[in-house]
Design an enzyme around this catalytic site. Structure first.
Site, PDB file in Angstrom:
ATOM      1  N   ASP A 175       2.435  -6.182   2.793  1.00 43.95           N
ATOM      2  CA  ASP A 175       2.960  -5.205   3.758  1.00 43.95           C
ATOM      3  C   ASP A 175       3.444  -5.840   5.061  1.00 43.95           C
ATOM      4  OD1 ASP A 175       2.694  -2.488   2.600  1.00 43.95           O
ATOM      5  OD2 ASP A 175       0.602  -3.065   2.373  1.00 43.95           O
TER       6      ASP A 175
ATOM      7  N   ARG B 125      -6.272   4.497   9.996  1.00 40.42           N
ATOM      8  CA  ARG B 125      -6.129   3.069  10.321  1.00 40.42           C
ATOM      9  C   ARG B 125      -6.603   2.713  11.734  1.00 40.42           C
ATOM     10  NH1 ARG B 125      -2.048   1.051   6.872  1.00 40.42           N
ATOM     11  NH2 ARG B 125      -2.359   2.094   4.887  1.00 40.42           N
TER      12      ARG B 125
ATOM     13  N   LEU C  72       0.838  -1.203   0.000  1.00 38.74           N
ATOM     14  CA  LEU C  72       0.000   0.000   0.000  1.00 38.74           C
ATOM     15  C   LEU C  72       0.872   1.252   0.000  1.00 38.74           C
ATOM     16  CD1 LEU C  72      -2.516  -1.039   2.813  1.00 38.74           C
ATOM     17  CD2 LEU C  72      -2.920  -1.076   0.325  1.00 38.74           C
TER      18      LEU C  72
ATOM     19  N   GLU D 131       5.368  -4.142  12.795  1.00 33.59           N
ATOM     20  CA  GLU D 131       4.932  -3.367  13.957  1.00 33.59           C
ATOM     21  C   GLU D 131       3.423  -3.095  13.962  1.00 33.59           C
ATOM     22  OE1 GLU D 131       6.538   0.649  15.892  1.00 33.59           O
ATOM     23  OE2 GLU D 131       5.572   0.991  13.972  1.00 33.59           O
ATOM     24  N   ASP D 132       2.817  -3.079  12.774  1.00 35.00           N
ATOM     25  CA  ASP D 132       1.408  -2.691  12.727  1.00 35.00           C
ATOM     26  C   ASP D 132       0.465  -3.766  13.250  1.00 35.00           C
ATOM     27  OD1 ASP D 132       1.747  -0.091  11.782  1.00 35.00           O
ATOM     28  OD2 ASP D 132       2.170  -0.856   9.786  1.00 35.00           O
TER      29      ASP D 132
ATOM     30  N   ARG E   9      -4.478  -5.921   5.069  1.00 34.68           N
ATOM     31  CA  ARG E   9      -3.564  -6.263   6.163  1.00 34.68           C
ATOM     32  C   ARG E   9      -4.267  -6.971   7.324  1.00 34.68           C
ATOM     33  NH1 ARG E   9       0.889  -2.007   7.613  1.00 34.68           N
ATOM     34  NH2 ARG E   9       1.795  -4.003   8.236  1.00 34.68           N
TER      35      ARG E   9
ATOM     36  N   CYS F 262       8.453   0.702  11.832  1.00 31.89           N
ATOM     37  CA  CYS F 262       7.480  -0.349  11.476  1.00 31.89           C
ATOM     38  C   CYS F 262       8.122  -1.685  11.146  1.00 31.89           C
ATOM     39  CB  CYS F 262       6.585   0.128  10.344  1.00 31.89           C
ATOM     40  SG  CYS F 262       7.473   0.759   8.941  1.00 31.89           S
TER      41      CYS F 262
ATOM     42  N   HIS G 225       0.493   7.461   9.942  1.00 33.45           N
ATOM     43  CA  HIS G 225       0.473   6.954  11.312  1.00 33.45           C
ATOM     44  C   HIS G 225       1.010   8.017  12.263  1.00 33.45           C
ATOM     45  CE1 HIS G 225       0.755   2.695   9.530  1.00 33.45           C
ATOM     46  NE2 HIS G 225      -0.351   2.703  10.249  1.00 33.45           N
TER      47      HIS G 225
END
Ligand code: CIR
Length: 263
Positions: free
Chosen positions: A67, A138, A25, A72-73, A92, A256, A169
């Site tokens: 991704d 997000r 993305l 980390e996400d 994701r 990330c 973010h």
């Protein structure tokens, strides 16, 4: 849990980039990342974290999730506990379930969010006593409420921030330098969200340098930001530069690409 737990870590978990990273993305298309170069930059990143004395757990690439290198996400590791998050981008969603068994191999306690809220780890900044959670495209209110209820049981105060609209973010624009100090873009710092902390502002021409990480005794910044390096060194930090050109093409940065924790 020891002193300076917000930046002294025994471990990091990383995931190798997948070939599908070219489908990652991005807000703006400036060309696909070069897979081989991304792998090389990722190897340097992992080696640099290891050189600080930490053990690095490196997961294999996951082709189904372009991704997923941005590990980390999908989780937050805090106070010896792993919290599996619920990323906010549809492509994701599955990353969290895929990561869960890997976390279970390492953590005695792995918990999931209690409801259906969304939250990306990139929107979470942990200090010694507080967890900043930025609402963004997000991360929604429900995600905040769910994560806040968990971190409060772990002894942290949850702080809700409204991330300025054009920022992907919360941590795109800030990073922790030490227990009392945050590095931030001026657009984020000017919201007043870091009241009570010392703030060092990123030079306006080097705003992308704001996504830095303090990992043990080193502050890692992306290469290409000499003014930021100079400012941080003047403040007494040991700074090391890492090449992140390929991650940047899909809106990724330094924070990330790892989960950082102590077990
Ligand atoms: C995404 O848009 O989700 C990825 N292409 C980039 C995620 C970067 N994550 C982060 O900064 N925490």
């Amino acid at each position: 849990m020891g002193k300076n737990k917000s930046y002294q870590f025994s471990h990091a978990m990383c995931r190798k980039p997948s070939r599908s990273i070219t489908k990652g993305l991005r807000a703006l298309n400036i060309g696909d990342p070069d897979y081989d170069l991304f792998c090389q930059q990722h190897r340097h990143y992992v080696a640099a974290l290891r050189e600080t004395g930490a053990s690095i757990i490196e997961l294999e690439a996951s082709e189904s999730y372009p991704d997923s290198v941005f590990i980390e996400d999908a989780a937050l590791c805090i106070a010896g506990v792993a919290i599996v998050l619920r990323p906010g981008a549809p492509s994701r969603f599955g990353e969290a379930a895929q990561l869960m068994p890997e976390l279970q191999k390492v953590f005695q306690k792995v918990i999931t969010l209690p409801g259906q809220g969304h939250i990306d780890g990139g929107d979470v900044l942990v200090t010694e006593t507080e967890v900043f959670i930025g609402l963004s495209a997000r991360t929604n209110q429900q995600g905040f409420d769910e994560l806040a209820s968990i971190v409060e049981t772990l002894g942290y105060k949850a702080k809700q921030i409204h991330t300025p609209e054009d920022i992907l973010h919360f941590k795109t624009d800030c990073g922790l330098l030490d227990e009392a100090t945050i590095f931030s873009s001026s657009r984020l710092a000017s919201t007043g969200c870091f009241e009570g902390y010392n703030v060092i502002e990123a030079p306006d021409k080097e705003i992308a340098a704001a996504n830095l990480i303090r990992f043990n005794d080193t502050v890692f910044i992306s290469t290409g930001y000499p003014e930021t390096k100079r400012i941080l060194e003047e403040h007494g930090y040991t700074v090391s530069c890492l090449e992140t050109s390929e991650a940047a093409k899909v809106d990724g940065g330094l924070s990330c690409m790892s989960l950082r924790f102590t077990i």
